[in-house]
Design a protein around this motif. Structure first.
Motif, PDB file in Angstrom:
ATOM      1  N   ASP A   1      36.564  43.246  26.407  1.00 57.35           N
ATOM      2  CA  ASP A   1      36.604  43.601  27.833  1.00 57.35           C
ATOM      3  C   ASP A   1      35.731  44.575  28.486  1.00 57.35           C
ATOM      4  OD1 ASP A   1      38.539  41.494  28.013  1.00 57.35           O
ATOM      5  OD2 ASP A   1      40.226  42.855  28.116  1.00 57.35           O
ATOM      6  N   TYR A   2      35.650  45.641  27.406  1.00 56.67           N
ATOM      7  CA  TYR A   2      34.817  46.697  27.951  1.00 56.67           C
ATOM      8  C   TYR A   2      33.358  46.394  27.915  1.00 56.67           C
ATOM      9  CZ  TYR A   2      32.493  51.118  28.257  1.00 56.67           C
ATOM     10  OH  TYR A   2      31.828  52.432  28.749  1.00 56.67           O
TER      11      TYR A   2
ATOM     12  N   PHE B   1      38.701  47.069  36.426  1.00 54.72           N
ATOM     13  CA  PHE B   1      37.838  46.017  36.250  1.00 54.72           C
ATOM     14  C   PHE B   1      38.717  44.932  35.269  1.00 54.72           C
ATOM     15  CE2 PHE B   1      35.425  43.802  32.843  1.00 54.72           C
ATOM     16  CZ  PHE B   1      34.315  42.870  33.866  1.00 54.72           C
ATOM     17  N   ARG B   2      39.617  45.352  34.716  1.00 56.83           N
ATOM     18  CA  ARG B   2      40.418  44.629  33.820  1.00 56.83           C
ATOM     19  C   ARG B   2      41.303  43.845  34.593  1.00 56.83           C
ATOM     20  NH1 ARG B   2      42.695  47.273  28.643  1.00 56.83           N
ATOM     21  NH2 ARG B   2      43.187  45.313  28.068  1.00 56.83           N
ATOM     22  N   ARG B   3      41.903  44.482  35.908  1.00 59.19           N
ATOM     23  CA  ARG B   3      42.869  43.795  36.644  1.00 59.19           C
ATOM     24  C   ARG B   3      42.200  42.700  37.361  1.00 59.19           C
ATOM     25  NH1 ARG B   3      44.464  48.900  37.293  1.00 59.19           N
ATOM     26  NH2 ARG B   3      43.483  48.816  39.795  1.00 59.19           N
ATOM     27  N   THR B   4      41.121  43.010  37.867  1.00 59.97           N
ATOM     28  CA  THR B   4      40.318  42.316  38.787  1.00 59.97           C
ATOM     29  C   THR B   4      39.119  41.605  38.407  1.00 59.97           C
ATOM     30  OG1 THR B   4      38.759  43.888  39.653  1.00 59.97           O
ATOM     31  CG2 THR B   4      41.012  43.944  40.684  1.00 59.97           C
TER      32      THR B   4
END
Length: 177
Positions: free
Chosen positions: A85-86, A40-43
């Motif tokens: 982000d979480y 999720f953090r990447r995309t």
């Protein structure tokens, strides 16, 4: 009184009317989510929003079974803003909680300043039994992961805290991150 800690599925399975969950952390680091969170953090896209997937096989059937018995499941989350982000990851994944039948609300932390809150996230079953979730400072499961109490004062604090947060909370469909 602190009781022997039964399995979560056992506690939910014994619930007859309600199961409410209050989450108050801005980040969790539990291992079973690490891969999905990193993706999720990447995309910027939650990698598993299918309630029928293997990734949700341990959760969705539990919720559906409880709802089938007439148990109402509500989840409230207190979050700092701007969100972490979480929390963005959790917000995206909430589609699965809703598809399973949970009700979810969000409360910005600044709106919770005058609410008496317990020190840990918790589940409250039928307004009579509390299961506290224990995490380390970096959001990993602590040991023991849970403790359970049926102490009337503890139950009252948790019920009051949850209902106050729920009353002020913003329905998931209206809460943007």
């Amino acid at each position: 009184m602190t009781l022997n800690v039964p399995d979560f599925a056992e506690l939910l399975g014994a619930a007859r009317h309600s199961a409410v969950h209050l989450e108050m952390r801005d980040s969790y680091g539990v291992g079973d989510e690490a891969t999905d969170f990193e993706e999720f953090r990447r995309t910027g896209v939650h990698p598993d929003l299918d309630p029928e997937s293997e990734g949700w096989a341990g959760w969705v059937p539990l919720v559906r079974e409880a709802l089938g018995r007439g148990v109402v499941m509500r989840r409230a989350r207190i979050v700092s803003e701007p969100v972490s982000d979480y929390i963005r990851f959790e917000h995206a994944g909430t589609a699965v909680n809703l598809a399973a039948g949970e009700q979810v609300r969000w409360l910005p932390r600044r709106q919770a300043s005058d609410i008496a809150l317990p020190g840990n996230d918790f589940w409250l079953f039928d307004g009579r039994l509390v299961m506290f979730n224990h995490f380390t400072g970096i959001g990993e499961w602590d040991h023991p992961k849970y403790s359970v109490s049926d102490d009337a004062g503890v139950v009252k604090l948790c019920a009051s805290a949850f209902e106050a947060v729920w009353e002020r909370g913003i329905d998931h469909a209206k809460f943007t991150v």
